[in-house]
Scaffold this active site. Structure first.
Site, PDB file in Angstrom:
ATOM      1  CE  LYS B  81     -37.888  30.821 -82.662  1.00 57.33           C
ATOM      2  NZ  LYS B  81     -39.197  31.019 -83.335  1.00 57.33           N
ATOM      3  CB  SER B 156     -40.563  27.407 -83.526  1.00 57.33           C
ATOM      4  OG  SER B 156     -40.624  28.779 -83.828  1.00 57.33           O
ATOM      5  CB  SER B 180     -43.301  30.391 -83.573  1.00 55.07           C
ATOM      6  OG  SER B 180     -43.350  29.204 -84.319  1.00 55.07           O
TER       7      SER B 180
END
Lengths: 96, 487
Positions: B81, B156, B180
């Site tokens: 990420k 996210s 997330s």
């Protein structure tokens, strides 16, 4: 609990060092007003005698040995600086 | 017929690599080709380093040829990420303010993945500074759900979930502050694990809410998640909140730990707003565990209705403090034409941050400000204590909790504009972060429209082994994870 109407967006934006446009101020005031109205239900919870939790698993007094370790070379530490001179970060003048 | 290479698991690929039927270079090229073929539509990636990946793959093949393979991750392409640092690679947090930032060092998790031989290559799209539930808050454009490109992948860590689901990677790391990792895993039909707070080092993770953030794996199977967790877990002197815990062999634990378990069903998690197809799939999972001899028991987490508000006070307060570092001075975007240094702060932040980040900075600054601190922040920290006690009380009666991960399947891009409506996506995942617990989402079915549904299992602190074994038991008896989107 305070009322959502207390949100003075100019004051808070100044505290946050964040310049907002008039459109952003109007929109955020309205949206955050709704969020704060939702949050007001927390006022109903009886928290008398309850200790606050800052971290789920309290870890206290974490000591590190006082020994020198290699760090980043100056060039690497400054590689993302927006402006630099002589191995220092350059900023606008702060004193007259 | 075996699945395409890029849809296989770490465990399957490891066997091919070890038997020399496949090289890491071939596998890495297959993943790169797949990414180039589909990522124009999925937009799971913010950037990737093809040359670096092929060099890592060649090094892995050389180790294996010399009999020095480092374990199950050696030669496996994985992604990060775009909030996790990798030396020499961009790190944007999907924000304009970090658009040109290059990490000078590796995050601890990155160093550990590299140490395990993984081919760390792609950087994955996410909501700006990990703030959001749909990846629509990325400054570089939203990611799409591989199962339906008109829908969000969740967030996210939406890029991480979409890349694993779409065959653009074998596994990925995400970060989870309020759901997330788990929510996008559910919406994309993959496995996502948020470890116990403190199990995985946060050194080199862009800080959002430091008392809630935790890095964890997204993978195709529970077994793969266990393999990745084994590589990244463990104490790190560079993160003073990292815990001194013994790290078990999570992979071996999948077979050693056997039920039957006592499983709690928190009644507050099955209320209004739960999509009927999601509810039915979760009920079927409950029936499965009952059929395995598990004791199913209804439990109550009475402060559940306060989780969302508590979270948005604590998370935004911590974010407003953490994001104060982005001031245009040492790194990140600097506005031009500022009249003095204070004006430089105001303008750099105004130009660099997107709307959701600004909203949360304003809210967080407000709840910490003089005159409001006790009413909001301090009160939220006390309610957090009650929320945590709810879970610990439940664990006196049960070994784990079972809930839906998300109340709904993936929604359409652009469907939810109202911040409050988006915040409600996280109602089943937020309590876990406030209590610091480990939790995992795994696929448990599909809606009639073909969208994945996620099952959440919530475990006890530092007992990821039991949690993974429980999820593995379900996965062994189902084949949801064998289905792949047609892209």
């Amino acid at each position: 609990m305070s009322s959502a109407r207390d949100l003075d967006i100019d004051h808070v934006a100044k505290l946050a060092r964040l310049a907002l446009t008039p459109e952003e101020k109007a929109k955020f005031s309205q949206q955050l007003g709704e969020v704060l109205s939702h949050i007001e239900q927390l006022g109903k919870v009886d928290v008398s005698g309850i200790e606050p939790t800052a971290h789920a698993f309290p870890v206290v007094n974490v000591w590190a040995d006082d020994v020198a370790r290699p760090g980043l070379p100056v060039e690497a530490a400054l590689q993302n600086a927006p402006a630099q001179r002589h191995h220092m970060i350059a900023v606008p003048k702060v004193v007259e | 017929m075996a699945a395409e290479l890029f849809f296989q698991t770490i465990a399957e690929l490891g066997a091919l690599l070890d038997s020399r039927k496949l090289s890491s270079a071939e596998l890495t090229r297959a993943v790169i080709a797949r990414t180039k073929a589909v990522d124009g539509r999925v937009h799971a990636f913010n950037s990737f380093d093809e040359a670096g990946a092929l060099a890592s793959a060649a090094a892995s093949d050389a180790r294996r040829a010399a009999g020095q393979a480092r374990g199950p991750l050696d030669g496996i392409p994985v992604g990060l990420k775009d909030v996790i640092a990798a030396a020499g690679q961009p790190l944007t947090a999907s924000s304009k303010i970090l658009a040109n930032y290059v990490s000078p060092y590796d995050a601890t998790v990155t160093a550990r993945l590299k140490g395990a031989g993984a081919v760390v290559w792609g950087r994955l799209n996410c909501d700006e500074f990990a703030m959001g539930s749909s990846t629509e808050n990325s400054a570089f454009g939203p990611a799409s759900n591989p199962w339906d490109l008109a829908r969000v992948p969740g967030g996210s860590s939406g890029g991480s979930a979409a890349a694993v689901a779409g065959g653009e990677l074998i596994a990925a790391l995400g970060s989870d502050t309020g759901g997330s990792i788990r929510q996008p895993a559910a919406l994309c039909g993959v496995v996502g694990l948020k470890p116990t707070y403190g199990l995985v080092s946060r050194y080199g993770l862009v800080a959002f809410a430091s008392s809630l953030d935790q890095i964890g794996p997204l993978a195709r199977t529970v077994e793969d998640a266990a393999l990745v967790l084994g590589a990244i877990a463990g104490h790190d002197p560079l993160d003073s909140t990292s815990f001194q815990a013994d790290i078990p062999d999570y992979h071996a634990g999948l077979k050693q730990k056997k039920g039957p378990w006592r499983i709690g069903i928190p009644k507050e998690y099955f209320g209004t707003g739960l999509d009927p197809a999601v509810g039915a799939a979760v009920e079927a999972a409950i029936a499965f565990y009952r059929s395995q001899g598990c004791e199913i028991k209804e439990v109550s987490l009475p402060h559940t209705q306060y989780c969302l508000d508590t979270y948005y006070i604590i998370a935004t307060a911590e974010a407003s403090s953490n994001l104060a570092r982005f001031d245009g001075i040492r790194y990140g975007h600097r506005a031009s034409g500022a009249k003095d240094v204070v004006d430089l702060y105001f303008q750099s932040r105004a130009e660099g941050f997107g709307p959701e980040v600004k909203r949360r900075i304003i809210l967080g600054t407000y709840v910490l400000s003089s005159g409001y601190y006790d009413a909001y922040y301090l009160r939220a920290q006390k309610v957090r204590t009650l929320i945590r006690q709810d879970f610990l009380s439940a664990y006196r009666e049960v070994d784990a909790l079972l809930t839906p991960t998300s109340p709904t399947p993936a929604f359409k891009l652009g469907e939810k504009f109202d911040p409050l409506a988006l915040y409600l996506c996280d109602i089943y995942t937020i309590g876990v972060n406030l209590a610091g617990l480990p939790a995992l989402s795994l696929p448990c079915g599909f809606t009639p429209a073909g969208l994945p549904i996620g099952l959440q299992l919530i475990g006890q602190p530092f007992r990821e082994s039991e949690l993974l074994a429980m999820a593995h038991t379900y996965e062994q008896a189902h084949d949801w994870h064998r289905r792949h989107p047609a892209l």
